[in-house]
Motif scaffolding. Sequence first.
Motif, mmCIF file in Angstrom:
data_model
loop_
_atom_site.group_PDB
_atom_site.id
_atom_site.type_symbol
_atom_site.label_atom_id
_atom_site.label_comp_id
_atom_site.label_asym_id
_atom_site.label_seq_id
_atom_site.Cartn_x
_atom_site.Cartn_y
_atom_site.Cartn_z
ATOM 1 N N THR A 137 0.829 -1.211 0.000
ATOM 2 C CA THR A 137 0.000 0.000 0.000
ATOM 3 C C THR A 137 0.859 1.255 0.000
ATOM 4 O OG1 THR A 137 -1.775 -1.153 1.173
ATOM 5 C CG2 THR A 137 -1.774 1.258 1.259
ATOM 6 N N ALA A 138 1.891 1.262 0.842
ATOM 7 C CA ALA A 138 2.768 2.435 0.899
ATOM 8 C C ALA A 138 3.529 2.621 -0.407
ATOM 9 C CB ALA A 138 3.746 2.284 2.062
ATOM 10 N N ALA A 139 4.029 1.534 -0.978
ATOM 11 C CA ALA A 139 4.825 1.652 -2.204
ATOM 12 C C ALA A 139 3.998 2.200 -3.353
ATOM 13 C CB ALA A 139 5.421 0.294 -2.571
ATOM 14 N N VAL A 140 2.785 1.693 -3.537
ATOM 15 C CA VAL A 140 1.973 2.138 -4.667
ATOM 16 C C VAL A 140 1.384 3.522 -4.406
ATOM 17 C CG1 VAL A 140 -0.110 1.652 -6.006
ATOM 18 C CG2 VAL A 140 1.454 -0.192 -5.431
ATOM 19 N N ALA A 141 0.874 3.768 -3.223
ATOM 20 C CA ALA A 141 0.233 5.055 -2.946
ATOM 21 C C ALA A 141 1.230 6.205 -3.033
ATOM 22 C CB ALA A 141 -0.431 5.021 -1.570
ATOM 23 N N TYR A 142 2.330 6.107 -2.296
ATOM 24 C CA TYR A 142 3.306 7.192 -2.296
ATOM 25 C C TYR A 142 4.108 7.228 -3.604
ATOM 26 C CZ TYR A 142 2.178 6.931 2.675
ATOM 27 O OH TYR A 142 1.508 6.886 3.876
ATOM 28 N N GLY A 143 4.387 6.055 -4.167
ATOM 29 C CA GLY A 143 5.110 6.028 -5.430
ATOM 30 C C GLY A 143 4.299 6.585 -6.585
ATOM 31 N N ALA A 144 3.018 6.215 -6.662
ATOM 32 C CA ALA A 144 2.167 6.749 -7.724
ATOM 33 C C ALA A 144 1.953 8.249 -7.559
ATOM 34 C CB ALA A 144 0.820 6.020 -7.727
ATOM 35 N N ALA A 145 1.807 8.705 -6.315
ATOM 36 C CA ALA A 145 1.672 10.148 -6.083
ATOM 37 C C ALA A 145 2.904 10.894 -6.572
ATOM 38 C CB ALA A 145 1.441 10.415 -4.596
ATOM 39 N N LEU A 146 4.077 10.322 -6.326
ATOM 40 C CA LEU A 146 5.316 10.951 -6.809
ATOM 41 C C LEU A 146 5.346 11.004 -8.330
ATOM 42 C CD1 LEU A 146 8.254 11.977 -6.370
ATOM 43 C CD2 LEU A 146 8.946 9.568 -6.411
ATOM 44 N N LEU A 147 5.014 9.902 -8.991
ATOM 45 C CA LEU A 147 5.049 9.869 -10.453
ATOM 46 C C LEU A 147 4.047 10.845 -11.061
ATOM 47 C CD1 LEU A 147 5.360 6.015 -11.004
ATOM 48 C CD2 LEU A 147 7.144 7.733 -11.302
ATOM 49 N N LEU A 148 2.913 11.037 -10.419
ATOM 50 C CA LEU A 148 1.918 11.974 -10.948
ATOM 51 C C LEU A 148 2.372 13.422 -10.825
ATOM 52 C CD1 LEU A 148 -1.385 10.411 -9.534
ATOM 53 C CD2 LEU A 148 -0.605 10.380 -11.912
ATOM 54 N N LEU A 149 3.124 13.720 -9.778
ATOM 55 C CA LEU A 149 3.507 15.110 -9.524
ATOM 56 C C LEU A 149 4.833 15.504 -10.170
ATOM 57 C CD1 LEU A 149 2.490 15.446 -5.763
ATOM 58 C CD2 LEU A 149 1.167 16.044 -7.800
ATOM 59 N N LEU A 150 5.671 14.542 -10.510
ATOM 60 C CA LEU A 150 6.989 14.871 -11.066
ATOM 61 C C LEU A 150 6.915 15.735 -12.327
ATOM 62 C CD1 LEU A 150 9.232 11.693 -10.614
ATOM 63 C CD2 LEU A 150 9.461 13.939 -9.534
ATOM 64 N N PRO A 151 6.008 15.471 -13.290
ATOM 65 C CA PRO A 151 5.982 16.335 -14.489
ATOM 66 C C PRO A 151 5.618 17.782 -14.194
ATOM 67 C CG PRO A 151 4.830 14.267 -14.892
ATOM 68 C CD PRO A 151 5.087 14.336 -13.431
ATOM 69 N N HIS A 152 5.013 18.050 -13.053
ATOM 70 C CA HIS A 152 4.599 19.415 -12.731
ATOM 71 C C HIS A 152 5.612 20.138 -11.833
ATOM 72 C CE1 HIS A 152 0.733 18.335 -14.456
ATOM 73 N NE2 HIS A 152 0.691 17.292 -13.663
ATOM 74 N N LEU A 153 6.676 19.449 -11.449
ATOM 75 C CA LEU A 153 7.734 20.071 -10.644
ATOM 76 C C LEU A 153 8.824 20.548 -11.587
ATOM 77 C CD1 LEU A 153 7.950 17.475 -7.725
ATOM 78 C CD2 LEU A 153 6.604 19.582 -7.826
ATOM 79 N N ARG A 154 9.045 21.838 -11.658
ATOM 80 C CA ARG A 154 9.938 22.416 -12.652
ATOM 81 C C ARG A 154 11.402 22.331 -12.260
ATOM 82 N NH1 ARG A 154 6.679 27.921 -14.560
ATOM 83 N NH2 ARG A 154 4.775 26.846 -15.264
ATOM 84 N N ARG A 155 11.723 22.514 -10.994
ATOM 85 C CA ARG A 155 13.119 22.540 -10.569
ATOM 86 C C ARG A 155 13.641 21.128 -10.362
ATOM 87 N NH1 ARG A 155 13.590 27.518 -6.179
ATOM 88 N NH2 ARG A 155 12.864 29.194 -7.580
ATOM 89 N N ALA A 156 14.833 20.883 -10.863
ATOM 90 C CA ALA A 156 15.443 19.557 -10.739
ATOM 91 C C ALA A 156 15.722 19.207 -9.283
ATOM 92 C CB ALA A 156 16.727 19.487 -11.553
ATOM 93 N N LEU A 157 16.104 20.195 -8.493
ATOM 94 C CA LEU A 157 16.388 19.932 -7.088
ATOM 95 C C LEU A 157 15.130 19.488 -6.354
ATOM 96 C CD1 LEU A 157 18.305 19.999 -4.681
ATOM 97 C CD2 LEU A 157 17.767 22.442 -4.390
ATOM 98 N N VAL A 158 14.015 20.101 -6.668
ATOM 99 C CA VAL A 158 12.749 19.715 -6.032
ATOM 100 C C VAL A 158 12.370 18.292 -6.432
ATOM 101 C CG1 VAL A 158 10.305 20.278 -5.840
ATOM 102 C CG2 VAL A 158 11.996 22.106 -5.908
ATOM 103 N N ARG A 159 12.558 17.951 -7.700
ATOM 104 C CA ARG A 159 12.230 16.593 -8.146
ATOM 105 C C ARG A 159 13.105 15.552 -7.463
ATOM 106 N NH1 ARG A 159 11.937 19.255 -13.264
ATOM 107 N NH2 ARG A 159 14.015 18.460 -13.786
#
Length: 272
Positions: A137-159
């Motif tokens: 549950t933790a791997a899919v929930a937090y991992g999928a949330a990360l993958l969904l938000l990465l394209p909208h994070l502009r700074r490389a350091l934030v990603r």
Amino acid sequence: MLCAVLFALVTWQVAAGGPLLALDERLGRAVFRPHTPSVIAEAGADLGAMVPALPVLAAALCWSGWLGHARWRGRRQGDEGAPPGARPRWWLPPLVAVAAMTAVPALVVPLKLWIARPGPLGPAENYGWYPSGHAATAAVAYGAALLLLLPHLRRALVRRTAVVCVVLLNLWVGAGLVRRGYHWPLDVVGSWFLCGLLLWGVACAVRWSTASRDTGEAPEAGADPEGGTDPEGGTDPEGGTDPDTGADPKTGADPKTGADPDTGTAPDSREN
């Protein structure tokens, strides 16, 4: 494919009682401290429950869906210099993420019933402990949330910071589950391999949606992609002639007779 092979290997060792199982139980007993209170370990194990994990994924779904839809609407209106004819695929990554989260209990519960592995605290009624549902549950929930938000994070350091935080969070969950005696180490590792397949599907959906958004191109305004004519000027960009009358746009002369449109006479008649 690597996650699938490793998951099959671990599952085979657990189900068949292979040599890897003895090492796993020895490591689990070394880490397991049932009588030592550990708030940090218990908090990490609790982060794998549905209550904290699903709201995080739901928030990421709403945010990424809203940003993707807003960007697509802006491109339809010609904002950001994007083509107005791009196909909307902003809904694909959230949809695949929901499907991946739904697949977690659909895969974990049958495996628990089939393998029926006893846990560090003893066997459970009607089900086993492999693979770990909390780790999955933790791997899919937090991992999928990360993958969904990465394209909208502009700074490389934030990603990069977001990736490191999610990896450390899942390690915390796995360590807490083993420390508190809720699972053996291979229960957690097997769940990570299984969820790697699900997250791979989410990553492919995000990559496909991002690529279609960035590379989608429409014909330029005023250009005919087949005939090569300019609707505004009515000229053929290759031959430089008017497609309706066949006249030369520079001299205005008829290419068949060579007549001047002002005098109506051919060049030979003017010389005579």
